[in-house]
Design a protein around this motif. Structure first.
Motif, PDB file in Angstrom:
ATOM      1  N   HIS A 135       8.768  15.426  12.110  1.00  0.00           N
ATOM      2  CA  HIS A 135       8.235  15.876  10.817  1.00  0.00           C
ATOM      3  C   HIS A 135       9.382  16.431   9.971  1.00  0.00           C
ATOM      4  O   HIS A 135      10.202  17.202  10.462  1.00  0.00           O
ATOM      5  CB  HIS A 135       7.168  16.951  11.041  1.00  0.00           C
ATOM      6  N   PRO A 136       9.449  16.067   8.683  1.00  0.00           N
ATOM      7  CA  PRO A 136      10.602  16.473   7.868  1.00  0.00           C
ATOM      8  C   PRO A 136      10.616  17.953   7.464  1.00  0.00           C
ATOM      9  O   PRO A 136      11.672  18.473   7.103  1.00  0.00           O
ATOM     10  CB  PRO A 136      10.475  15.587   6.619  1.00  0.00           C
ATOM     11  N   ASP A 137       9.486  18.643   7.529  1.00  0.00           N
ATOM     12  CA  ASP A 137       9.442  20.032   7.052  1.00  0.00           C
ATOM     13  C   ASP A 137       8.337  20.800   7.778  1.00  0.00           C
ATOM     14  O   ASP A 137       7.406  21.303   7.157  1.00  0.00           O
ATOM     15  CB  ASP A 137       9.199  20.046   5.534  1.00  0.00           C
ATOM     16  N   LEU A 138       8.428  20.899   9.089  1.00  0.00           N
ATOM     17  CA  LEU A 138       7.360  21.514   9.886  1.00  0.00           C
ATOM     18  C   LEU A 138       7.492  23.035   9.839  1.00  0.00           C
ATOM     19  O   LEU A 138       8.347  23.624  10.488  1.00  0.00           O
ATOM     20  CB  LEU A 138       7.436  21.012  11.338  1.00  0.00           C
ATOM     21  N   ARG A 139       6.627  23.653   9.033  1.00  0.00           N
ATOM     22  CA  ARG A 139       6.579  25.113   8.925  1.00  0.00           C
ATOM     23  C   ARG A 139       5.154  25.508   8.576  1.00  0.00           C
ATOM     24  O   ARG A 139       4.323  24.665   8.235  1.00  0.00           O
ATOM     25  CB  ARG A 139       7.561  25.626   7.871  1.00  0.00           C
TER      26      ARG A 139
END
Length: 199
Positions: A135-139
């Protein structure tokens, strides 16, 4: 299984081969269980194969099966459930993939296949702690930056000790003890004497 679902199930079993663990029909929808190691290839096939053409990811969510069936569940604890739509064939399918490790629930991300999976995967990460590899931006997406834990897990405590709010006098966010009194809500049903007569 109805004839429509039987033909779709046979087609998907043929197309997915060994990646498919199980196909069942329930609540007017076909549910596929996919092997976690074949998740990306199976989902790519479901999107691109001319007999499938599930172009649209409608929903993706996490699941915690730890208390499923009153504790009778013996499989993996966490799963990801995806709902797909084939606009071309006017068909829907539900895909479930179980995370192999309960201590670190991890599956591949679907963002490269369906970019719309981005926020759904962030939500499942935030609420269940499921990690989406690639995932490019897992937050976190719904809880506070300093939030500890994952609130949709079955073992998450139902009551807390601290709440966060903005204090206009101090002009900053403050943390304070929870001010909500615990109470039990019992619904009231009000019906008149003649309810249901004459139907």
């Amino acid at each position: 299984m109805t004839a429509t679902y039987a033909s779709l199930s046979a087609c998907l079993q043929n197309v997915l081969g060994d990646a498919l663990v199980q196909a069942t029909e329930r609540l007017d929808e076909l549910t596929l269980i996919i092997k976690p190691q074949a998740y990306v290839s199976a989902m790519t096939t479901l999107r691109d194969h001319p007999d499938c053409r599930f172009e649209q990811l409608i929903d993706l969510c996490g699941m915690d099966y730890s208390a499923y069936g009153d504790g009778a569940w013996e499989g993996a604890r966490y799963a990801v459930v995806v709902h797909l739509l084939s606009v071309s064939n006017n068909q829907r399918v539900r895909v479930r993939v179980f995370c192999p490790d309960d201590d670190l629930p991890l599956v591949a991300s679907m963002v490269d296949i369906w970019p719309g999976a981005n926020w759904f995967e962030r939500e499942a990460f935030d609420l269940y702690g499921i990690v989406f590899e690639g995932h490019p931006d897992l937050r976190r997406i719904l809880t506070d930056y300093g939030f500890i834990g994952h609130p949709f897990r079955k073992d998450f405590p139902l009551s807390g000790t601290v709440e966060m709010r903005y204090d206009p006098t101090q002009q900053r966010v403050i943390y304070q003890p929870v001010s909500i009194e615990p109470r039990e809500i019992v619904p009231r049903i009000v019906r008149d004497e003649s309810y249901g007569e004459g139907l």
